[in-house]
Design a protein around this motif. Sequence first.
Motif, PDB file in Angstrom:
ATOM      1  N   MET A   1       0.838  -1.161   0.000  1.00  0.00           N
ATOM      2  CA  MET A   1       0.000   0.000   0.000  1.00  0.00           C
ATOM      3  C   MET A   1       0.892   1.237   0.000  1.00  0.00           C
ATOM      4  O   MET A   1       1.771   1.393   0.837  1.00  0.00           O
ATOM      5  N   ALA A   2       0.659   2.121  -0.940  1.00  0.00           N
ATOM      6  CA  ALA A   2       1.489   3.312  -1.086  1.00  0.00           C
ATOM      7  C   ALA A   2       1.129   4.357  -0.039  1.00  0.00           C
ATOM      8  O   ALA A   2      -0.019   4.476   0.363  1.00  0.00           O
ATOM      9  N   LYS A   3       2.147   5.077   0.377  1.00  0.00           N
ATOM     10  CA  LYS A   3       1.908   6.132   1.358  1.00  0.00           C
ATOM     11  C   LYS A   3       1.296   7.337   0.657  1.00  0.00           C
ATOM     12  O   LYS A   3       1.735   7.749  -0.413  1.00  0.00           O
ATOM     13  N   TRP A   4       0.272   7.929   1.286  1.00  0.00           N
ATOM     14  CA  TRP A   4      -0.401   9.080   0.707  1.00  0.00           C
ATOM     15  C   TRP A   4       0.393  10.339   0.983  1.00  0.00           C
ATOM     16  O   TRP A   4       0.870  10.568   2.092  1.00  0.00           O
ATOM     17  N   THR A   5       0.578  11.166  -0.012  1.00  0.00           N
ATOM     18  CA  THR A   5       1.215  12.461   0.170  1.00  0.00           C
ATOM     19  C   THR A   5       0.289  13.540  -0.371  1.00  0.00           C
ATOM     20  O   THR A   5      -0.393  13.345  -1.376  1.00  0.00           O
ATOM     21  N   ALA A   6       0.285  14.663   0.309  1.00  0.00           N
ATOM     22  CA  ALA A   6      -0.578  15.767  -0.102  1.00  0.00           C
ATOM     23  C   ALA A   6      -0.058  16.380  -1.395  1.00  0.00           C
ATOM     24  O   ALA A   6       1.144  16.488  -1.615  1.00  0.00           O
ATOM     25  N   LYS A   7      -0.988  16.786  -2.247  1.00  0.00           N
ATOM     26  CA  LYS A   7      -0.603  17.416  -3.513  1.00  0.00           C
ATOM     27  C   LYS A   7      -0.394  18.916  -3.343  1.00  0.00           C
ATOM     28  O   LYS A   7       0.220  19.549  -4.178  1.00  0.00           O
ATOM     29  N   HIS A   8      -0.934  19.476  -2.277  1.00  0.00           N
ATOM     30  CA  HIS A   8      -0.756  20.894  -1.990  1.00  0.00           C
ATOM     31  C   HIS A   8      -0.808  21.112  -0.481  1.00  0.00           C
ATOM     32  O   HIS A   8      -1.249  20.247   0.260  1.00  0.00           O
ATOM     33  N   GLU A   9      -0.354  22.277  -0.061  1.00  0.00           N
ATOM     34  CA  GLU A   9      -0.333  22.580   1.362  1.00  0.00           C
ATOM     35  C   GLU A   9      -1.736  22.859   1.872  1.00  0.00           C
ATOM     36  O   GLU A   9      -2.587  23.333   1.135  1.00  0.00           O
ATOM     37  N   ALA A  10      -1.950  22.562   3.127  1.00  0.00           N
ATOM     38  CA  ALA A  10      -3.248  22.832   3.743  1.00  0.00           C
ATOM     39  C   ALA A  10      -3.433  24.342   3.895  1.00  0.00           C
ATOM     40  O   ALA A  10      -2.471  25.062   4.177  1.00  0.00           O
ATOM     41  N   PRO A  11      -4.643  24.833   3.709  1.00  0.00           N
ATOM     42  CA  PRO A  11      -4.861  26.274   3.862  1.00  0.00           C
ATOM     43  C   PRO A  11      -4.804  26.686   5.326  1.00  0.00           C
ATOM     44  O   PRO A  11      -4.955  25.867   6.227  1.00  0.00           O
ATOM     45  N   GLU A  12      -4.591  27.953   5.544  1.00  0.00           N
ATOM     46  CA  GLU A  12      -4.583  28.498   6.905  1.00  0.00           C
ATOM     47  C   GLU A  12      -5.979  28.352   7.494  1.00  0.00           C
ATOM     48  O   GLU A  12      -6.972  28.457   6.780  1.00  0.00           O
ATOM     49  N   PRO A  13      -6.081  28.124   8.804  1.00  0.00           N
ATOM     50  CA  PRO A  13      -7.416  28.020   9.416  1.00  0.00           C
ATOM     51  C   PRO A  13      -8.146  29.350   9.345  1.00  0.00           C
ATOM     52  O   PRO A  13      -7.532  30.416   9.407  1.00  0.00           O
ATOM     53  N   LEU A  14      -9.451  29.282   9.191  1.00  0.00           N
ATOM     54  CA  LEU A  14     -10.257  30.490   9.126  1.00  0.00           C
ATOM     55  C   LEU A  14     -10.440  31.057  10.527  1.00  0.00           C
ATOM     56  O   LEU A  14     -10.753  30.338  11.464  1.00  0.00           O
ATOM     57  N   GLU A  15     -10.220  32.321  10.664  1.00  0.00           N
ATOM     58  CA  GLU A  15     -10.462  33.004  11.929  1.00  0.00           C
ATOM     59  C   GLU A  15     -11.660  33.909  11.720  1.00  0.00           C
ATOM     60  O   GLU A  15     -11.804  34.548  10.690  1.00  0.00           O
ATOM     61  N   GLY A  16     -12.517  33.936  12.687  1.00  0.00           N
ATOM     62  CA  GLY A  16     -13.706  34.766  12.597  1.00  0.00           C
ATOM     63  C   GLY A  16     -14.106  35.239  13.969  1.00  0.00           C
ATOM     64  O   GLY A  16     -13.341  35.144  14.924  1.00  0.00           O
ATOM     65  N   PRO A  17     -15.327  35.705  14.091  1.00  0.00           N
ATOM     66  CA  PRO A  17     -15.812  36.171  15.390  1.00  0.00           C
ATOM     67  C   PRO A  17     -16.169  34.985  16.283  1.00  0.00           C
ATOM     68  O   PRO A  17     -17.342  34.668  16.500  1.00  0.00           O
ATOM     69  N   VAL A  18     -15.161  34.306  16.804  1.00  0.00           N
ATOM     70  CA  VAL A  18     -15.364  33.065  17.541  1.00  0.00           C
ATOM     71  C   VAL A  18     -16.151  33.309  18.832  1.00  0.00           C
ATOM     72  O   VAL A  18     -17.079  32.567  19.152  1.00  0.00           O
ATOM     73  N   VAL A  19     -15.798  34.355  19.565  1.00  0.00           N
ATOM     74  CA  VAL A  19     -16.482  34.635  20.825  1.00  0.00           C
ATOM     75  C   VAL A  19     -17.956  34.944  20.561  1.00  0.00           C
ATOM     76  O   VAL A  19     -18.840  34.441  21.262  1.00  0.00           O
ATOM     77  N   ALA A  20     -18.234  35.724  19.544  1.00  0.00           N
ATOM     78  CA  ALA A  20     -19.620  36.054  19.212  1.00  0.00           C
ATOM     79  C   ALA A  20     -20.398  34.812  18.770  1.00  0.00           C
ATOM     80  O   ALA A  20     -21.571  34.649  19.116  1.00  0.00           O
ATOM     81  N   THR A  21     -19.762  33.940  18.028  1.00  0.00           N
ATOM     82  CA  THR A  21     -20.412  32.722  17.571  1.00  0.00           C
ATOM     83  C   THR A  21     -20.771  31.815  18.743  1.00  0.00           C
ATOM     84  O   THR A  21     -21.895  31.295  18.834  1.00  0.00           O
ATOM     85  N   VAL A  22     -19.834  31.624  19.652  1.00  0.00           N
ATOM     86  CA  VAL A  22     -20.090  30.769  20.819  1.00  0.00           C
ATOM     87  C   VAL A  22     -21.142  31.409  21.718  1.00  0.00           C
ATOM     88  O   VAL A  22     -22.014  30.724  22.253  1.00  0.00           O
ATOM     89  N   THR A  23     -21.094  32.709  21.875  1.00  0.00           N
ATOM     90  CA  THR A  23     -22.095  33.403  22.682  1.00  0.00           C
ATOM     91  C   THR A  23     -23.485  33.227  22.077  1.00  0.00           C
ATOM     92  O   THR A  23     -24.452  32.923  22.795  1.00  0.00           O
ATOM     93  N   GLY A  24     -23.594  33.391  20.771  1.00  0.00           N
ATOM     94  CA  GLY A  24     -24.878  33.200  20.102  1.00  0.00           C
ATOM     95  C   GLY A  24     -25.405  31.790  20.250  1.00  0.00           C
ATOM     96  O   GLY A  24     -26.597  31.581  20.522  1.00  0.00           O
ATOM     97  N   GLY A  25     -24.550  30.807  20.087  1.00  0.00           N
ATOM     98  CA  GLY A  25     -24.954  29.419  20.250  1.00  0.00           C
ATOM     99  C   GLY A  25     -25.406  29.105  21.661  1.00  0.00           C
ATOM    100  O   GLY A  25     -26.396  28.393  21.878  1.00  0.00           O
ATOM    101  N   THR A  26     -24.706  29.666  22.638  1.00  0.00           N
ATOM    102  CA  THR A  26     -25.068  29.450  24.041  1.00  0.00           C
ATOM    103  C   THR A  26     -26.438  30.062  24.340  1.00  0.00           C
ATOM    104  O   THR A  26     -27.274  29.443  25.013  1.00  0.00           O
ATOM    105  N   ILE A  27     -26.680  31.243  23.817  1.00  0.00           N
ATOM    106  CA  ILE A  27     -27.979  31.887  24.008  1.00  0.00           C
ATOM    107  C   ILE A  27     -29.097  31.053  23.379  1.00  0.00           C
ATOM    108  O   ILE A  27     -30.164  30.885  23.981  1.00  0.00           O
ATOM    109  N   VAL A  28     -28.849  30.504  22.204  1.00  0.00           N
ATOM    110  CA  VAL A  28     -29.858  29.669  21.541  1.00  0.00           C
ATOM    111  C   VAL A  28     -30.164  28.429  22.376  1.00  0.00           C
ATOM    112  O   VAL A  28     -31.338  28.064  22.571  1.00  0.00           O
TER     113      VAL A  28
END
Length: 107
Positions: free
Chosen positions: A1-28
């Motif tokens: 079984m051949a070892k898998w290698t990525a064809k391209h680099e992984a993208p940077e993680p998306l950063e967003g309004p994390v605190v606002a998102t968690v706050t909204g979810g908690t309120i819901v």
Amino acid sequence: MAKWTAKHEAPEPLEGPVVATVTGGTIVWFALFVVQLPFYGWFADRDLLWWVWCCAAGGVLGLIGLWYVRGREAALARHADALAVREARPGPAGPSGPEAGAGPAQG
């Protein structure tokens, strides 16, 4: 079984309004819990009380998540400030490198 290698680099993680998102979810989650409370007997008669307590658990876990992401945001801000201070700090005076330490030849 051949070892898998990525064809391209992984993208940077998306950063967003994390605190606002968690706050909204908690309120819901808490709002769903409160809305279901008047129907507690209806849920109990049908063996569906887990719906009510699932919403309560979601709200409590949201509070834990809110504590976590606020700490994460503060740590990221501290790290960014430390990097800015380090880059703004002037380096040692004079040239640097291997030839910088060489003084006049003595013979």
